[in-house]
Structure formats: C-alpha cells, structure tokens
Design an enzyme around this catalytic site. Sequence first.
Site, PDB file in Angstrom:
ATOM      1  N   ALA A   1     -74.952  78.537   0.429  1.00  0.00           N
ATOM      2  CA  ALA A   1     -74.120  79.725   0.314  1.00  0.00           C
ATOM      3  C   ALA A   1     -74.449  80.620   1.502  1.00  0.00           C
ATOM      4  O   ALA A   1     -75.524  80.504   2.093  1.00  0.00           O
ATOM      5  CB  ALA A   1     -74.415  80.435  -0.986  1.00  0.00           C
TER       6      ALA A   1
ATOM      7  N   GLY B   1     -76.341  75.601  -1.928  1.00  0.00           N
ATOM      8  CA  GLY B   1     -74.946  75.442  -2.362  1.00  0.00           C
ATOM      9  C   GLY B   1     -74.295  74.221  -1.724  1.00  0.00           C
ATOM     10  O   GLY B   1     -73.377  73.628  -2.303  1.00  0.00           O
TER      11      GLY B   1
ATOM     12  N   GLU C   1     -75.274  71.446  -3.869  1.00  0.00           N
ATOM     13  CA  GLU C   1     -74.536  71.584  -5.142  1.00  0.00           C
ATOM     14  C   GLU C   1     -73.076  71.183  -4.978  1.00  0.00           C
ATOM     15  O   GLU C   1     -72.495  70.541  -5.853  1.00  0.00           O
ATOM     16  CB  GLU C   1     -74.665  73.025  -5.651  1.00  0.00           C
ATOM     17  CG  GLU C   1     -76.088  73.329  -6.109  1.00  0.00           C
ATOM     18  CD  GLU C   1     -76.344  74.801  -6.374  1.00  0.00           C
ATOM     19  OE1 GLU C   1     -75.947  75.633  -5.530  1.00  0.00           O
ATOM     20  OE2 GLU C   1     -76.941  75.124  -7.414  1.00  0.00           O
TER      21      GLU C   1
ATOM     22  N   GLU D   1     -83.478  77.332  -2.240  1.00  0.00           N
ATOM     23  CA  GLU D   1     -83.276  78.726  -2.649  1.00  0.00           C
ATOM     24  C   GLU D   1     -84.596  79.453  -2.919  1.00  0.00           C
ATOM     25  O   GLU D   1     -84.723  80.647  -2.697  1.00  0.00           O
ATOM     26  CB  GLU D   1     -82.393  78.782  -3.915  1.00  0.00           C
ATOM     27  CG  GLU D   1     -80.941  78.385  -3.699  1.00  0.00           C
ATOM     28  CD  GLU D   1     -80.665  76.894  -3.872  1.00  0.00           C
ATOM     29  OE1 GLU D   1     -81.617  76.079  -3.806  1.00  0.00           O
ATOM     30  OE2 GLU D   1     -79.488  76.545  -4.066  1.00  0.00           O
TER      31      GLU D   1
END
Length: 258
Positions: free
Chosen positions: A66, A109, A112, A132
């Site tokens: 992200a 992300g 993911e 993260e």
Amino acid sequence: MPEFNNILVDRAGAVATIALNRPKALNALNIELMTELVDCLEALDQDDGVRAIVLTGSERAFAAGADIKEMADANAMEMLARDQFARWDRIRKIKKPIIAAVSGFALGGGCELMMHCDIIIASETARIGQPEILIGVMPGAGGTQRLTRAVGKGLAMEMILTGRQITADEALHAGLVQKVVPVEFYLEEAQRLAKDISEKPPVAVRLAKEAVLKAFDTTIEMGLEYERKNFYLLFASEDMREGMKAFIEKRKPEWKGK
Ligand code: DAK
C-alpha cells in the site's frame, strides 16, 4: 474501457492483461490505482469476450505494498471513512479466473493482492513478504488469513512477525506460488496458462472457481454440498452436452459459454 492513469490494459484474444503502472513508486497501491484496478477488473468480468485475466506489475516490482506516503498521516477515523477494504472485497467477487504474474517485490498489500488471484506464476526474481511490522502495523488486506492458509502457521508467523522476504523458490516450496520461471518468461507463462483456461468451457470454469473458493470459508460438509449443486447445474448447460457429445464423436468441442 475508460482511460486509466495507473494501470495498462492489453487484450490478446480472450485473455486480458492488466499491468500495474506506477514505476516510480514500485507500483505502490494508492487509492487511485486500486480504484482503477477494481473498476477495470469488474469491466473485464462483464465482458463476454474476456475469459481469463492476467494481473502483473513490472520486472522490478509486482507491487511494493500500500502507498505508505498516502497512509502515513491518516488517523483511524479517516481510515474507517475511506473504507478501502470494500474495494478489496470487490476483487474477491470477480468470477473470471485471475492469474498473477509476479516479478520483483510483492510486499505487504502487494503480497495480499497477489493472494487475491487464483493462480500465481512467479519469476525467479520475486521477493515476497508482509513487512508491515517494520513500519509499525500488520497486514490489513487479508495477509494474516490468506498467507496462513497458503503456507501454514509457522512460516506465516515468521514472515508476518519479522517482515522477512522469501524468495520465489521458498514460495514455491511453501505452496504460495504455483510455478517459478526465469524472469524473461514469467509474463508469457502466465498468459499461456490464461489462454489455456480461456479455451475451456466458461460456465464450468466459473462454477469450478466459485466452488474452489468456497473451500476457504466453509466446512467440508457445506463445501461438498456447494460443489454438488454447481456440478448438477452444469448439466443444464449446452457446453456440457457439447463436451460429452464431442468426446463420444471423437472431435474437438465447440464451447458456446452457455
Ligand atoms: N509506498 C510508497 N512508496 C513506496 C513504497 C510504498 N509501499 N515502496 C517503495 N516506494 C517508493 C520509494 O519511496 C521510492 O520513492 P522515491 O524516494 O524515489 O520518491 C521508490 O518507491 C523506490 O523505492 P526505494 O528507493 O526504496 O527502492 P529500493 O530498491 O531501495 O527498495 C523496497 C525497494 C521495496 C525494499 C523498499 O522500497 C521498501 O521497503 N518499500 C516499502 C515496502 C513495504 O513496507 N511495504 C508494505 C507497506 S504497508 C489497506 C490495504 C492494504 C494495506 C493497508 C491498508 N486498506 C484496504 C485500508 C497494506 C499495507 C502495506 O502494504
């Protein structure tokens, strides 16, 4: 198809390829990119001419996570209001098969997003992780659940608690990716696989994908029921008649997608 700023879309026959395209930020997944990606996936899902989708990034990065710069100043209430997870949930609802073609970084992300895809082809250069923890958070778009189901508790814990990136070969051995190929071929290999699937009867592909995904969120009993219902449903398709007739007549079937 509308114009996009952060993704590139290419069509070859019944296979559509979406390439994430924010090279300067290693394809960090900001809100604009995610909005475009999900809108594009839904448009392709509705397009009868498309039967399989390849999702890729660049050689250097599938996606480095992200967008940290976009998140850094957000507070919990802003994150709640943005409701970005709703967008990710829409990827889960795409009915056509999505093949990930992953090279370079697939982090946070990015990992993911890769795990939202149905089959993953990796280049030997892929580096996969959930880092993260190194920036004071934890996976938020399914990482704790999907990674654990894919690789098991121990490796998932290690990756999530230390932030360590694993190599493509480790990911292959752990069952996270399905094939590792030299970097020159990862996209070609994913597109070859997508083409192969695109030539199969589309209704059967759709119902089979749905049934496999059910295995993640139901008991074995309910999952078997679900599989059975989809199996029966295919006996209402013209393609089932055609497939079995063609087998008996020793010829190639012609799928109608009905
Ligand atoms: N966000 C923003 N920019 C990024 C980025 C990221 N995740 N990753 C890289 N970049 C940018 C860098 O800032 C740099 O920009 P400039 O400085 O040139 O302006 C450029 O990309 C090139 O990166 P580097 O110079 O760092 O390149 P290196 O080869 O030295 O290092 C690296 C590559 C991938 C190891 C490094 O960039 C890195 O560690 N990146 C961060 C990886 C990371 O921590 N990823 C996890 C982010 S947290 C959510 C859904 C999901 C998530 C959260 C919420 N909702 C639905 C609400 C997920 C969270 C995450 O993914």
